[in-house]
Motif scaffolding. Structure first.
Motif, PDB file in Angstrom:
ATOM      1  N   GLU A   1       8.353  12.021  17.311  1.00 46.05           N
ATOM      2  CA  GLU A   1       7.322  10.960  16.881  1.00 46.05           C
ATOM      3  C   GLU A   1       7.729  10.886  15.230  1.00 46.05           C
ATOM      4  OE1 GLU A   1       3.579  11.348  18.044  1.00 46.05           O
ATOM      5  OE2 GLU A   1       3.018  12.862  16.565  1.00 46.05           O
ATOM      6  N   VAL A   2       7.579   9.713  14.689  1.00 38.62           N
ATOM      7  CA  VAL A   2       7.429   9.299  13.325  1.00 38.62           C
ATOM      8  C   VAL A   2       5.923   8.769  13.274  1.00 38.62           C
ATOM      9  CG1 VAL A   2       8.024   8.062  11.655  1.00 38.62           C
ATOM     10  CG2 VAL A   2       9.713   8.556  13.171  1.00 38.62           C
ATOM     11  N   LEU A   3       5.335   9.581  12.257  1.00 38.38           N
ATOM     12  CA  LEU A   3       3.994   9.304  11.753  1.00 38.38           C
ATOM     13  C   LEU A   3       3.827   8.619  10.524  1.00 38.38           C
ATOM     14  CD1 LEU A   3       2.118  12.697  12.858  1.00 38.38           C
ATOM     15  CD2 LEU A   3       1.791  10.449  14.061  1.00 38.38           C
TER      16      LEU A   3
ATOM     17  N   PRO B   1       0.875  -1.180  -0.202  1.00 43.26           N
ATOM     18  CA  PRO B   1      -0.159  -0.006  -0.091  1.00 43.26           C
ATOM     19  C   PRO B   1       0.845   1.318  -0.016  1.00 43.26           C
ATOM     20  CG  PRO B   1      -0.085  -1.042   2.182  1.00 43.26           C
ATOM     21  CD  PRO B   1       0.602  -1.933   1.224  1.00 43.26           C
ATOM     22  N   PRO B   2       0.364   2.230  -0.402  1.00 42.48           N
ATOM     23  CA  PRO B   2       1.386   3.559  -0.596  1.00 42.48           C
ATOM     24  C   PRO B   2       1.219   4.204   0.867  1.00 42.48           C
ATOM     25  CG  PRO B   2      -1.059   3.912  -1.899  1.00 42.48           C
ATOM     26  CD  PRO B   2      -0.914   2.678  -1.531  1.00 42.48           C
ATOM     27  N   ILE B   3       2.203   5.126   1.156  1.00 40.61           N
ATOM     28  CA  ILE B   3       2.405   5.562   2.447  1.00 40.61           C
ATOM     29  C   ILE B   3       3.106   6.734   2.618  1.00 40.61           C
ATOM     30  CG2 ILE B   3       3.102   3.222   3.628  1.00 40.61           C
ATOM     31  CD1 ILE B   3       5.730   4.081   3.487  1.00 40.61           C
ATOM     32  N   ASP B   4       2.777   7.853   3.551  1.00 37.85           N
ATOM     33  CA  ASP B   4       3.252   8.758   3.955  1.00 37.85           C
ATOM     34  C   ASP B   4       3.919   8.824   5.149  1.00 37.85           C
ATOM     35  OD1 ASP B   4       2.224  10.069   1.753  1.00 37.85           O
ATOM     36  OD2 ASP B   4       0.565  11.136   2.610  1.00 37.85           O
ATOM     37  N   VAL B   5       5.261   9.310   5.374  1.00 37.32           N
ATOM     38  CA  VAL B   5       5.952   9.024   6.600  1.00 37.32           C
ATOM     39  C   VAL B   5       6.611  10.593   6.921  1.00 37.32           C
ATOM     40  CG1 VAL B   5       8.097   8.134   7.566  1.00 37.32           C
ATOM     41  CG2 VAL B   5       6.780   6.836   5.909  1.00 37.32           C
ATOM     42  N   LEU B   6       6.038  10.907   8.112  1.00 36.83           N
ATOM     43  CA  LEU B   6       6.332  12.462   8.651  1.00 36.83           C
ATOM     44  C   LEU B   6       7.125  12.176   9.737  1.00 36.83           C
ATOM     45  CD1 LEU B   6       2.601  13.526   8.118  1.00 36.83           C
ATOM     46  CD2 LEU B   6       4.744  14.045   6.600  1.00 36.83           C
ATOM     47  N   GLU B   7       8.023  13.046   9.968  1.00 36.32           N
ATOM     48  CA  GLU B   7       8.964  13.118  11.182  1.00 36.32           C
ATOM     49  C   GLU B   7       8.839  14.481  12.055  1.00 36.32           C
ATOM     50  OE1 GLU B   7      13.534  11.584  12.858  1.00 36.32           O
ATOM     51  OE2 GLU B   7      13.192  12.412  10.843  1.00 36.32           O
ATOM     52  N   THR B   8       8.715  14.279  13.604  1.00 41.13           N
ATOM     53  CA  THR B   8       8.806  15.622  14.402  1.00 41.13           C
ATOM     54  C   THR B   8       9.737  15.313  15.092  1.00 41.13           C
ATOM     55  OG1 THR B   8       7.032  14.669  15.995  1.00 41.13           O
ATOM     56  CG2 THR B   8       6.202  15.625  14.217  1.00 41.13           C
ATOM     57  N   ASP B   9       9.977  16.175  16.254  1.00 43.38           N
ATOM     58  CA  ASP B   9      10.972  15.931  17.149  1.00 43.38           C
ATOM     59  C   ASP B   9      10.812  14.818  18.235  1.00 43.38           C
ATOM     60  OD1 ASP B   9      12.432  18.019  16.366  1.00 43.38           O
ATOM     61  OD2 ASP B   9      11.537  19.537  17.737  1.00 43.38           O
TER      62      ASP B   9
END
Length: 134
Positions: free
Chosen positions: A54-56, A44-52
């Motif tokens: 966590e990783v979403l 499946p396609p994904i989006d990966v985001l990173e903050t200070d």
């Protein structure tokens, strides 16, 4: 060097766009058995985001219960897997078009270094994974 011929440039650009679309299609509908599995899988396609903190990760899995998705970290790789099945209401229906992949899915995502606690949630047709740094 003379300027490029616009016809050749447009044709070359169109061919490259088609090749890129084919590569994405093959990645998305990778129906080859994955290592360690006898069952074909799709990605499946994904989006990966990173903050200070966590990783979403948002995984396009409409109709899949987040609690039915397996998420395991193995040597810095998040392995997300499960099954997407037709809803019971459609099992006896005549299918006019079936574009959303069904069956086993698996996606491997390299993570930034760290230790994580995984929480699952649903978000607008996606399964969300919150990887809080611990």
């Amino acid at each position: 060097m003379p300027p490029k011929d616009p016809i050749n440039w447009m044709l070359s650009d169109a061919i490259e766009t088609l090749a890129r679309a084919e590569r994405l299609h093959q990645q998305f509908l990778n129906l080859q058995p994955l290592a360690g599995s006898r069952e074909p899988s799709w990605e499946p396609p994904i989006d990966v985001l990173e903050t200070d903190s966590e990783v979403l990760i948002f995984i396009a899995l409409p109709g899949v219960d987040p609690n039915e998705v397996k998420a395991v970290i193995d040597q810095g790789i998040l392995v997300v897997s499960g099954h997407r099945v037709l809803p019971p209401e459609l099992r006896n229906a005549r299918i006019l078009r079936l574009e959303l992949p069904q069956g086993r899915f698996e996606r491997r995502i390299k993570l930034p270094l760290g230790r994580y606690t995984i929480t699952r949630f649903a978000a607008n047709g996606c399964v969300g994974l919150r990887l809080a740094r611990s």
